[in-house]
Design a protein around this motif. Structure first.
Motif, PDB file in Angstrom:
ATOM      1  N   PRO A  26       0.825  -1.212   0.000  1.00  0.00           N
ATOM      2  CA  PRO A  26       0.000   0.000   0.000  1.00  0.00           C
ATOM      3  C   PRO A  26       0.859   1.262   0.000  1.00  0.00           C
ATOM      4  CG  PRO A  26      -0.730  -1.545   1.691  1.00  0.00           C
ATOM      5  CD  PRO A  26       0.569  -2.054   1.156  1.00  0.00           C
ATOM      6  N   GLU A  27       0.409   2.273  -0.704  1.00  0.00           N
ATOM      7  CA  GLU A  27       1.132   3.537  -0.780  1.00  0.00           C
ATOM      8  C   GLU A  27       1.236   4.166   0.609  1.00  0.00           C
ATOM      9  OE1 GLU A  27       0.724   7.799  -3.032  1.00  0.00           O
ATOM     10  OE2 GLU A  27      -0.094   6.012  -3.990  1.00  0.00           O
ATOM     11  N   GLY A  28       2.421   4.653   0.943  1.00  0.00           N
ATOM     12  CA  GLY A  28       2.645   5.315   2.212  1.00  0.00           C
ATOM     13  C   GLY A  28       2.964   4.404   3.379  1.00  0.00           C
ATOM     14  N   VAL A  29       2.965   3.101   3.172  1.00  0.00           N
ATOM     15  CA  VAL A  29       3.231   2.154   4.259  1.00  0.00           C
ATOM     16  C   VAL A  29       4.718   1.974   4.490  1.00  0.00           C
ATOM     17  CG1 VAL A  29       3.009  -0.284   4.916  1.00  0.00           C
ATOM     18  CG2 VAL A  29       1.063   0.913   3.951  1.00  0.00           C
ATOM     19  N   GLY A  30       5.548   2.254   3.501  1.00  0.00           N
ATOM     20  CA  GLY A  30       6.978   1.957   3.591  1.00  0.00           C
ATOM     21  C   GLY A  30       7.204   0.546   3.095  1.00  0.00           C
ATOM     22  N   THR A  40      13.826 -14.034   1.901  1.00  0.00           N
ATOM     23  CA  THR A  40      13.291 -12.878   2.617  1.00  0.00           C
ATOM     24  C   THR A  40      13.216 -11.683   1.672  1.00  0.00           C
ATOM     25  OG1 THR A  40      14.238 -13.671   4.688  1.00  0.00           O
ATOM     26  CG2 THR A  40      13.617 -11.350   4.596  1.00  0.00           C
ATOM     27  N   ILE A  41      12.040 -11.062   1.630  1.00  0.00           N
ATOM     28  CA  ILE A  41      11.800  -9.939   0.732  1.00  0.00           C
ATOM     29  C   ILE A  41      11.332  -8.752   1.561  1.00  0.00           C
ATOM     30  CG2 ILE A  41      10.459  -9.126  -1.245  1.00  0.00           C
ATOM     31  CD1 ILE A  41      10.038 -12.179  -1.904  1.00  0.00           C
ATOM     32  N   GLU A  42      12.065  -7.651   1.485  1.00  0.00           N
ATOM     33  CA  GLU A  42      11.659  -6.370   2.077  1.00  0.00           C
ATOM     34  C   GLU A  42      11.165  -5.538   0.903  1.00  0.00           C
ATOM     35  OE1 GLU A  42      11.826  -5.471   5.330  1.00  0.00           O
ATOM     36  OE2 GLU A  42      12.651  -7.407   5.923  1.00  0.00           O
ATOM     37  N   LEU A  43       9.863  -5.359   0.813  1.00  0.00           N
ATOM     38  CA  LEU A  43       9.265  -4.797  -0.391  1.00  0.00           C
ATOM     39  C   LEU A  43       8.583  -3.472  -0.103  1.00  0.00           C
ATOM     40  CD1 LEU A  43       8.533  -5.352  -3.400  1.00  0.00           C
ATOM     41  CD2 LEU A  43       6.475  -6.471  -2.564  1.00  0.00           C
ATOM     42  N   GLY A  44       8.899  -2.453  -0.877  1.00  0.00           N
ATOM     43  CA  GLY A  44       8.247  -1.159  -0.779  1.00  0.00           C
ATOM     44  C   GLY A  44       7.744  -0.733  -2.131  1.00  0.00           C
ATOM     45  N   SER A  45       7.032  -1.626  -2.803  1.00  0.00           N
ATOM     46  CA  SER A  45       6.642  -1.349  -4.177  1.00  0.00           C
ATOM     47  C   SER A  45       5.771  -2.477  -4.707  1.00  0.00           C
ATOM     48  CB  SER A  45       7.895  -1.217  -5.038  1.00  0.00           C
ATOM     49  OG  SER A  45       8.665  -2.396  -4.917  1.00  0.00           O
ATOM     50  N   THR A  46       5.946  -2.782  -5.998  1.00  0.00           N
ATOM     51  CA  THR A  46       5.206  -3.860  -6.646  1.00  0.00           C
ATOM     52  C   THR A  46       6.188  -4.854  -7.253  1.00  0.00           C
ATOM     53  OG1 THR A  46       3.416  -2.339  -7.206  1.00  0.00           O
ATOM     54  CG2 THR A  46       3.479  -4.411  -8.412  1.00  0.00           C
TER      55      THR A  46
END
Length: 86
Positions: A26-30, A40-46
């Motif tokens: 979600p937008e704005g969640v970081g 392990t995936i740290e995801l800030g996008s799609t």
């Protein structure tokens, strides 16, 4: 969140369906953290995750940025690029 998945020809219930998983934060969640097939995936996008036979998985980032960690090795990924994990 952690999960295992597989994809490929014959696994989709519809001939129109793609073979993989699309994950969108979600937008704005970081960044959100998840584990898929022991990666392990740290995801800030799609991202689009696709699993292949012989424990091969690709993670294609369509936008934003992400950190991918497998076997203790971390790869930073920017939108428009992908990484293959074997």
């Amino acid at each position: 969140e952690a999960f295992y998945f597989s994809s490929g020809i014959g696994t989709a219930g519809c001939n129109e369906a793609s073979s993989g998983i699309i994950i969108n934060t979600p937008e704005g969640v970081g960044k959100v953290s998840l584990v898929a097939n022991d990666v392990t995936i740290e995801l800030g996008s799609t991202a689009v995750l696709t699993a292949f036979p012989d424990d091969i998985m690709t993670i294609a980032l369509t936008e934003g940025n992400s950190s991918i960690t497998s076997d203790g090795i971390t790869q930073e990924l920017e939108g428009g690029f992908q990484v293959t994990i074997r």
